[in-house]
Motif scaffolding. Structure first.
Motif, PDB file in Angstrom:
ATOM      1  N   GLY A  82      32.889   8.631  32.443  1.00  0.00           N
ATOM      2  CA  GLY A  82      34.266   8.177  32.595  1.00  0.00           C
ATOM      3  C   GLY A  82      34.666   8.089  34.049  1.00  0.00           C
ATOM      4  N   ARG A  83      35.948   8.192  34.286  1.00  0.00           N
ATOM      5  CA  ARG A  83      36.455   8.185  35.656  1.00  0.00           C
ATOM      6  C   ARG A  83      36.772   9.609  36.045  1.00  0.00           C
ATOM      7  NH1 ARG A  83      41.269   4.023  35.466  1.00  0.00           N
ATOM      8  NH2 ARG A  83      42.198   6.064  35.421  1.00  0.00           N
ATOM      9  N   ALA A  84      36.156  10.076  37.095  1.00  0.00           N
ATOM     10  CA  ALA A  84      36.386  11.440  37.549  1.00  0.00           C
ATOM     11  C   ALA A  84      37.361  11.432  38.724  1.00  0.00           C
ATOM     12  CB  ALA A  84      35.075  12.094  37.961  1.00  0.00           C
ATOM     13  N   LEU A  85      38.378  12.251  38.638  1.00  0.00           N
ATOM     14  CA  LEU A  85      39.323  12.368  39.736  1.00  0.00           C
ATOM     15  C   LEU A  85      38.835  13.376  40.760  1.00  0.00           C
ATOM     16  CD1 LEU A  85      42.663  12.357  37.735  1.00  0.00           C
ATOM     17  CD2 LEU A  85      41.599  10.472  38.982  1.00  0.00           C
ATOM     18  N   LEU A  86      38.151  14.399  40.308  1.00  0.00           N
ATOM     19  CA  LEU A  86      37.622  15.423  41.195  1.00  0.00           C
ATOM     20  C   LEU A  86      36.108  15.471  41.052  1.00  0.00           C
ATOM     21  CD1 LEU A  86      40.121  18.325  40.414  1.00  0.00           C
ATOM     22  CD2 LEU A  86      40.164  16.787  42.364  1.00  0.00           C
ATOM     23  N   ARG A  87      35.431  15.702  42.127  1.00  0.00           N
ATOM     24  CA  ARG A  87      33.978  15.840  42.072  1.00  0.00           C
ATOM     25  C   ARG A  87      33.644  17.322  41.965  1.00  0.00           C
ATOM     26  NH1 ARG A  87      31.506  11.064  43.076  1.00  0.00           N
ATOM     27  NH2 ARG A  87      32.718   9.541  44.225  1.00  0.00           N
ATOM     28  N   THR A  88      32.915  17.677  40.925  1.00  0.00           N
ATOM     29  CA  THR A  88      32.510  19.063  40.738  1.00  0.00           C
ATOM     30  C   THR A  88      31.017  19.121  40.480  1.00  0.00           C
ATOM     31  OG1 THR A  88      32.974  18.951  38.374  1.00  0.00           O
ATOM     32  CG2 THR A  88      34.747  19.775  39.786  1.00  0.00           C
ATOM     33  N   LEU A  89      30.433  20.248  40.815  1.00  0.00           N
ATOM     34  CA  LEU A  89      29.016  20.476  40.560  1.00  0.00           C
ATOM     35  C   LEU A  89      28.814  20.794  39.090  1.00  0.00           C
ATOM     36  CD1 LEU A  89      28.314  22.735  43.645  1.00  0.00           C
ATOM     37  CD2 LEU A  89      27.655  20.348  43.361  1.00  0.00           C
ATOM     38  N   PRO A  90      27.651  20.473  38.532  1.00  0.00           N
ATOM     39  CA  PRO A  90      27.408  20.812  37.124  1.00  0.00           C
ATOM     40  C   PRO A  90      27.310  22.326  36.921  1.00  0.00           C
ATOM     41  CG  PRO A  90      25.436  19.889  38.127  1.00  0.00           C
ATOM     42  CD  PRO A  90      26.532  19.773  39.140  1.00  0.00           C
ATOM     43  N   GLY A  91      27.748  22.782  35.760  1.00  0.00           N
ATOM     44  CA  GLY A  91      27.701  24.205  35.429  1.00  0.00           C
ATOM     45  C   GLY A  91      28.880  24.954  36.027  1.00  0.00           C
ATOM     46  N   ARG A  92      28.844  26.277  35.856  1.00  0.00           N
ATOM     47  CA  ARG A  92      29.903  27.102  36.434  1.00  0.00           C
ATOM     48  C   ARG A  92      29.358  28.490  36.725  1.00  0.00           C
ATOM     49  NH1 ARG A  92      31.151  26.964  31.114  1.00  0.00           N
ATOM     50  NH2 ARG A  92      31.172  28.961  30.044  1.00  0.00           N
ATOM     51  N   PHE A  93      30.058  29.200  37.594  1.00  0.00           N
ATOM     52  CA  PHE A  93      29.721  30.561  37.980  1.00  0.00           C
ATOM     53  C   PHE A  93      31.015  31.343  37.947  1.00  0.00           C
ATOM     54  CE2 PHE A  93      29.129  33.996  40.992  1.00  0.00           C
ATOM     55  CZ  PHE A  93      27.868  34.458  40.670  1.00  0.00           C
ATOM     56  N   THR A  94      30.999  32.523  37.329  1.00  0.00           N
ATOM     57  CA  THR A  94      32.220  33.312  37.215  1.00  0.00           C
ATOM     58  C   THR A  94      32.015  34.724  37.740  1.00  0.00           C
ATOM     59  OG1 THR A  94      31.682  34.045  34.972  1.00  0.00           O
ATOM     60  CG2 THR A  94      33.008  32.046  35.178  1.00  0.00           C
ATOM     61  N   ILE A  95      33.091  35.287  38.245  1.00  0.00           N
ATOM     62  CA  ILE A  95      33.160  36.700  38.622  1.00  0.00           C
ATOM     63  C   ILE A  95      34.408  37.238  37.949  1.00  0.00           C
ATOM     64  CG2 ILE A  95      33.364  38.377  40.492  1.00  0.00           C
ATOM     65  CD1 ILE A  95      32.181  36.209  42.361  1.00  0.00           C
ATOM     66  N   ALA A  96      34.250  38.249  37.093  1.00  0.00           N
ATOM     67  CA  ALA A  96      35.384  38.799  36.353  1.00  0.00           C
ATOM     68  C   ALA A  96      35.276  40.315  36.303  1.00  0.00           C
ATOM     69  CB  ALA A  96      35.409  38.246  34.932  1.00  0.00           C
ATOM     70  N   GLY A  97      36.407  40.988  36.273  1.00  0.00           N
ATOM     71  CA  GLY A  97      36.369  42.436  36.170  1.00  0.00           C
ATOM     72  C   GLY A  97      37.729  43.080  36.268  1.00  0.00           C
ATOM     73  N   ARG A  98      37.680  44.356  36.670  1.00  0.00           N
ATOM     74  CA  ARG A  98      38.884  45.179  36.809  1.00  0.00           C
ATOM     75  C   ARG A  98      38.909  45.796  38.191  1.00  0.00           C
ATOM     76  NH1 ARG A  98      38.178  49.757  34.106  1.00  0.00           N
ATOM     77  NH2 ARG A  98      40.276  50.369  34.686  1.00  0.00           N
ATOM     78  N   ALA A  99      40.128  46.071  38.679  1.00  0.00           N
ATOM     79  CA  ALA A  99      40.311  46.717  39.967  1.00  0.00           C
ATOM     80  C   ALA A  99      41.101  48.009  39.781  1.00  0.00           C
ATOM     81  CB  ALA A  99      41.054  45.788  40.925  1.00  0.00           C
ATOM     82  N   HIS A 100      40.826  48.978  40.637  1.00  0.00           N
ATOM     83  CA  HIS A 100      41.559  50.244  40.668  1.00  0.00           C
ATOM     84  C   HIS A 100      43.054  49.947  40.857  1.00  0.00           C
ATOM     85  CE1 HIS A 100      43.040  54.015  42.452  1.00  0.00           C
ATOM     86  NE2 HIS A 100      42.039  54.590  41.785  1.00  0.00           N
ATOM     87  N   PRO A 101      43.950  50.761  40.271  1.00  0.00           N
ATOM     88  CA  PRO A 101      45.390  50.499  40.395  1.00  0.00           C
ATOM     89  C   PRO A 101      45.905  50.419  41.834  1.00  0.00           C
ATOM     90  CG  PRO A 101      44.994  52.180  38.737  1.00  0.00           C
ATOM     91  CD  PRO A 101      43.674  51.909  39.397  1.00  0.00           C
ATOM     92  N   ASP A 102      45.234  51.066  42.790  1.00  0.00           N
ATOM     93  CA  ASP A 102      45.666  51.025  44.191  1.00  0.00           C
ATOM     94  C   ASP A 102      45.223  49.760  44.921  1.00  0.00           C
ATOM     95  OD1 ASP A 102      46.881  53.474  43.887  1.00  0.00           O
ATOM     96  OD2 ASP A 102      45.253  54.624  44.812  1.00  0.00           O
ATOM     97  N   VAL A 103      44.433  48.892  44.267  1.00  0.00           N
ATOM     98  CA  VAL A 103      43.963  47.662  44.910  1.00  0.00           C
ATOM     99  C   VAL A 103      45.048  46.592  44.802  1.00  0.00           C
ATOM    100  CG1 VAL A 103      42.259  45.798  44.817  1.00  0.00           C
ATOM    101  CG2 VAL A 103      41.525  48.164  44.500  1.00  0.00           C
TER     102      VAL A 103
END
Length: 159
Positions: A82-103
């Motif tokens: 189709g028509r792409a408005l944004l160019r992105t790389l194939p696939g994805r990479f994620t970073i997810a988690g929790r932080a200490h309450p003082d962060v």
């Protein structure tokens, strides 16, 4: 497309659990099949929740997981480019988690960019989603505490 998110729930016996990433529909996180027009609430929790992850401290202010997604897209994606408005790389990479309450913030420096996130209130959950992957280079997470202290940790994902 739909925004990405994680869900934080109370663990048995206290603490918090953070789910793997998914698409947000309404107030739920899950998987979308665009061709069928369906949504499936599908939560996979890190560290075998409902048991909370390891306790967080100023010496270990983050509990996080990272990984890469398939390069084939999501179920039901339109197979034509189709028509792409944004160019992105194939696939994805994620970073997810929790932080200490003082962060107060978590800064993620990758070989491509630097992002600063504010962990959610209560659970301290955070999520960063990148297009493509990181076959080389180091990723550094910097936790900034409310009192001005700083903690850094890094890793080399290799994908």
């Amino acid at each position: 497309g739909l925004p990405w998110g994680v869900e934080a729930v109370r663990a048995q016996g206290g603490g918090w659990c953070v789910s793997s990433e998914g698409r947000i529909v309404g107030d739920q996180v899950g998987a979308v099949d665009y061709a069928l027009g369906t949504f499936q609430r599908r939560l996979h929790f890190f560290n075998g929740c409902p048991v909370p992850s390891l306790p967080l401290s100023r010496r270990r202010p983050l509990s996080f997981s990272y990984g890469g997604g398939s390069s084939g897209g999501e179920p039901g994606d339109d197979p034509s480019s189709g028509r792409a408005l944004l160019r992105t790389l194939p696939g994805r990479f994620t970073i997810a988690g929790r932080a200490h309450p003082d962060v107060a913030s978590v800064t993620i420096a990758t070989p491509r960019d630097v992002r600063t996130l504010r962990p959610s209130a209560g659970a301290g959950a955070f999520l960063a989603v990148y297009d493509g992957g990181f076959p080389t280079g180091r990723i550094v997470l910097t936790s900034r505490f409310r009192d001005g202290g700083v903690h850094r940790e890094g890793f080399e994902p290799g994908f």
